[in-house]
Design a protein around this motif. Sequence first.
Motif, PDB file in Angstrom:
ATOM      1  N   VAL A 136      15.229 -53.496  30.216  1.00  0.00           N
ATOM      2  CA  VAL A 136      16.182 -52.561  29.621  1.00  0.00           C
ATOM      3  C   VAL A 136      17.536 -53.244  29.491  1.00  0.00           C
ATOM      4  O   VAL A 136      18.091 -53.731  30.485  1.00  0.00           O
ATOM      5  CB  VAL A 136      16.319 -51.285  30.483  1.00  0.00           C
ATOM      6  N   LEU A 137      18.067 -53.277  28.244  1.00  0.00           N
ATOM      7  CA  LEU A 137      19.398 -53.856  28.009  1.00  0.00           C
ATOM      8  C   LEU A 137      20.430 -52.735  28.119  1.00  0.00           C
ATOM      9  O   LEU A 137      20.384 -51.768  27.358  1.00  0.00           O
ATOM     10  CB  LEU A 137      19.473 -54.509  26.620  1.00  0.00           C
ATOM     11  N   ASN A 138      21.356 -52.905  29.065  1.00  0.00           N
ATOM     12  CA  ASN A 138      22.376 -51.880  29.328  1.00  0.00           C
ATOM     13  C   ASN A 138      23.701 -52.318  28.715  1.00  0.00           C
ATOM     14  O   ASN A 138      24.310 -53.301  29.144  1.00  0.00           O
ATOM     15  CB  ASN A 138      22.527 -51.671  30.836  1.00  0.00           C
ATOM     16  N   PHE A 139      24.125 -51.558  27.689  1.00  0.00           N
ATOM     17  CA  PHE A 139      25.290 -51.955  26.890  1.00  0.00           C
ATOM     18  C   PHE A 139      26.587 -51.942  27.704  1.00  0.00           C
ATOM     19  O   PHE A 139      27.330 -52.917  27.728  1.00  0.00           O
ATOM     20  CB  PHE A 139      25.422 -51.018  25.692  1.00  0.00           C
ATOM     21  N   THR A 152      18.070 -55.980  38.671  1.00  0.00           N
ATOM     22  CA  THR A 152      19.096 -55.877  37.629  1.00  0.00           C
ATOM     23  C   THR A 152      19.794 -57.220  37.542  1.00  0.00           C
ATOM     24  O   THR A 152      20.222 -57.783  38.563  1.00  0.00           O
ATOM     25  CB  THR A 152      20.106 -54.774  37.961  1.00  0.00           C
ATOM     26  N   PHE A 153      19.972 -57.727  36.299  1.00  0.00           N
ATOM     27  CA  PHE A 153      20.503 -59.067  36.106  1.00  0.00           C
ATOM     28  C   PHE A 153      21.687 -59.011  35.142  1.00  0.00           C
ATOM     29  O   PHE A 153      21.583 -58.480  34.033  1.00  0.00           O
ATOM     30  CB  PHE A 153      19.413 -59.988  35.573  1.00  0.00           C
ATOM     31  N   SER A 154      22.796 -59.596  35.624  1.00  0.00           N
ATOM     32  CA  SER A 154      24.036 -59.543  34.847  1.00  0.00           C
ATOM     33  C   SER A 154      24.048 -60.628  33.783  1.00  0.00           C
ATOM     34  O   SER A 154      23.461 -61.712  33.933  1.00  0.00           O
ATOM     35  CB  SER A 154      25.243 -59.719  35.782  1.00  0.00           C
ATOM     36  N   ILE A 155      24.714 -60.298  32.643  1.00  0.00           N
ATOM     37  CA  ILE A 155      24.959 -61.282  31.586  1.00  0.00           C
ATOM     38  C   ILE A 155      26.437 -61.213  31.225  1.00  0.00           C
ATOM     39  O   ILE A 155      27.169 -60.329  31.677  1.00  0.00           O
ATOM     40  CB  ILE A 155      24.069 -61.011  30.351  1.00  0.00           C
ATOM     41  N   THR A 156      26.887 -62.153  30.435  1.00  0.00           N
ATOM     42  CA  THR A 156      28.321 -62.289  30.212  1.00  0.00           C
ATOM     43  C   THR A 156      28.909 -61.289  29.233  1.00  0.00           C
ATOM     44  O   THR A 156      30.125 -61.095  29.199  1.00  0.00           O
ATOM     45  CB  THR A 156      28.619 -63.699  29.685  1.00  0.00           C
ATOM     46  N   SER A 157      28.090 -60.647  28.421  1.00  0.00           N
ATOM     47  CA  SER A 157      28.610 -59.740  27.387  1.00  0.00           C
ATOM     48  C   SER A 157      27.650 -58.581  27.198  1.00  0.00           C
ATOM     49  O   SER A 157      26.514 -58.593  27.700  1.00  0.00           O
ATOM     50  CB  SER A 157      28.827 -60.504  26.077  1.00  0.00           C
ATOM     51  N   SER A 158      28.100 -57.587  26.497  1.00  0.00           N
ATOM     52  CA  SER A 158      27.261 -56.404  26.250  1.00  0.00           C
ATOM     53  C   SER A 158      26.023 -56.799  25.444  1.00  0.00           C
ATOM     54  O   SER A 158      26.125 -57.362  24.333  1.00  0.00           O
ATOM     55  CB  SER A 158      28.045 -55.335  25.493  1.00  0.00           C
ATOM     56  N   PRO A 159      24.821 -56.502  25.970  1.00  0.00           N
ATOM     57  CA  PRO A 159      23.593 -56.888  25.277  1.00  0.00           C
ATOM     58  C   PRO A 159      23.331 -55.995  24.064  1.00  0.00           C
ATOM     59  O   PRO A 159      23.707 -54.824  24.036  1.00  0.00           O
ATOM     60  CB  PRO A 159      22.528 -56.711  26.344  1.00  0.00           C
ATOM     61  N   ALA A 160      22.630 -56.562  23.061  1.00  0.00           N
ATOM     62  CA  ALA A 160      22.314 -55.811  21.828  1.00  0.00           C
ATOM     63  C   ALA A 160      20.809 -55.714  21.601  1.00  0.00           C
ATOM     64  O   ALA A 160      20.239 -54.633  21.615  1.00  0.00           O
ATOM     65  CB  ALA A 160      22.997 -56.458  20.634  1.00  0.00           C
TER      66      ALA A 160
END
Length: 592
Positions: A382-385, A403-411
């Motif tokens: 699940v990509l959480n905006f 839950t895994f963090s990324i650098t920007s809002s996923p699309a």
Amino acid sequence: MIRHILASLVVASAALCDAGCLSPVGPAGLPDAGPDGRDSAVGSSNTDVGWTWSDAAFDALDAQARDDSGAGDTEAHISSDVGGFDASVSNPDAGRADSSLPVTDAGPPCPEGCGDLNPCTADSCVRGDCEHQAREDGASCGTDLCHEPSSCRAGVCETGPELDCDDHNPCTQDSCDRAAGCRNETLTDGTACGSHKWCIQGRCECFPGQRLCGEDCIPTADCCLDSDCSGGQECHAGRCRCPVGERLCRGACLATTRCCVDAECGRVAGQTCQAQTCACPAGLLVCQAGTACIVPGTCCIDADCQPSLGQACTSGLCMTSYQLPPGGSVPALEFDGTYVWAANFDANTVTKLRSSDGVVVGAFETGERPSDLAFDGSHIWVLNFRSRDVSCLNAADGSLVGTFSITSSPAQAAIQDEFLWVTTWSIGGLTKLRLSDGALIATLDQPLDPSGIVYEASTSSLWIAKATGGLVKMDPVSGTVLAEYPVGVRNSDLAFDGTHLWVVDYSRVAKVRPSDGGILGTFSVGSDAQCIAVVGSSIWVASRDRKLIELRASDGSLVGTHVLNSEPLDLLYDGSNLWFSSWGRVTKIWLP
């Protein structure tokens, strides 16, 4: 001979004496009458007149007659003073109209003209009277060249019937001359001889541009007989027409109840004229409402669907809508082989539904504002905006794995073997995570402006559609851009059908060959197209104006257009049916 004349004279004199004449005085040499007025001499006598003549007296009269008229004359004249009566008697055979008429010796002569000029009587003189005996009926009584032979009937000569001099040629003047017979004189060329006809050298011919039809001339283009017509038509007043109850169709007559062209089958949408009968194309049937041809499983009215399953007919498709508990928007859908997963953007959850009947199995918490989903075979990603992270759920029970963090809002997300690729809303964001543990493998800073992403296994390439136009081909191992192709200008989604790429570009969709990025075709899909799904041999495109377009994947031709009951946000194919998400619900489209 003199005896005949004398006898006639005596008879006449006796008649006079009976009327009161004086007693006759005998001629010289003849004896006088006796006291009773009768001659007493002995000899030949005529008791009718009271005189008795001797043979010597007759001889003396004969001699006197010869002396007066000369020997050999045919006429004798006798004068006698009988009470002042002077009689002259001519030879009855001289001066008659018909000297051959029989005359009775003992009678007086017949008057002249005893012949009645009637060829049907036999004329004769009997005792001074003319008799006319009718000839036998049927006896010929003359003929001429203008009549049949004449014959007698009841003593009258009946003229035979006139000869028929009519040669049945309107270009001759027919007449008859009693001496010459029938005459048929040719009329002058140009003389009218009928409707639209004139005489030419004794023949009645049609005017130029006309032809003979029976006895009349008609325009050469007109029909004369039924045989001049074709296709079962009959000739009526010079025109070929179909019989009553039929009409002409492509050169042949057919019943008015039959169709001739497809346009006559408009009562039922989609029907065409097949073998003179309006029928739906092969594989289609007329819906319950009788208004359109439909694919089995589609509909015109609710009765064409299965109401027991909650189906209702919407724009020709049987649909069932399922309300999600939290409400709000549902921007993404995913299928794990049995269940449909829906992202609840406003509720920060995902809902799990059984695809067969739409029953909600459960709702599970995620990060903030879930916007897209991906299935790797055992987990739902699940990509959480808003929270800028990715949640991993166990597909079996919905439990959170991590839950895994990324650098920007996923699309958007795409699965590539053992990796998860995530595009971000930043201009150059592209993140690579390992599926086994969610570890961050790489973050690429490329000016991609992504709007869609797919992994294409045949070339082991990662394809990204740019929102500002263009299609980028990347190496998923190194993250290097291999090529960029000018496809679209306002791209919003991307799909792969197993052979070709399909790029949604606002009002159209482009079919692209992966080997070289060549555009094989561009097809109209209305306005503001939003999302795309591959369904077997069809491509389905949904737009924000609630249109759902079906294209044939082989050539991009339009299969059908449907109107949805709400604005679609995402499309999903579960292997049997099509799903679309909208605000607060998901809808299942039961495909035939």
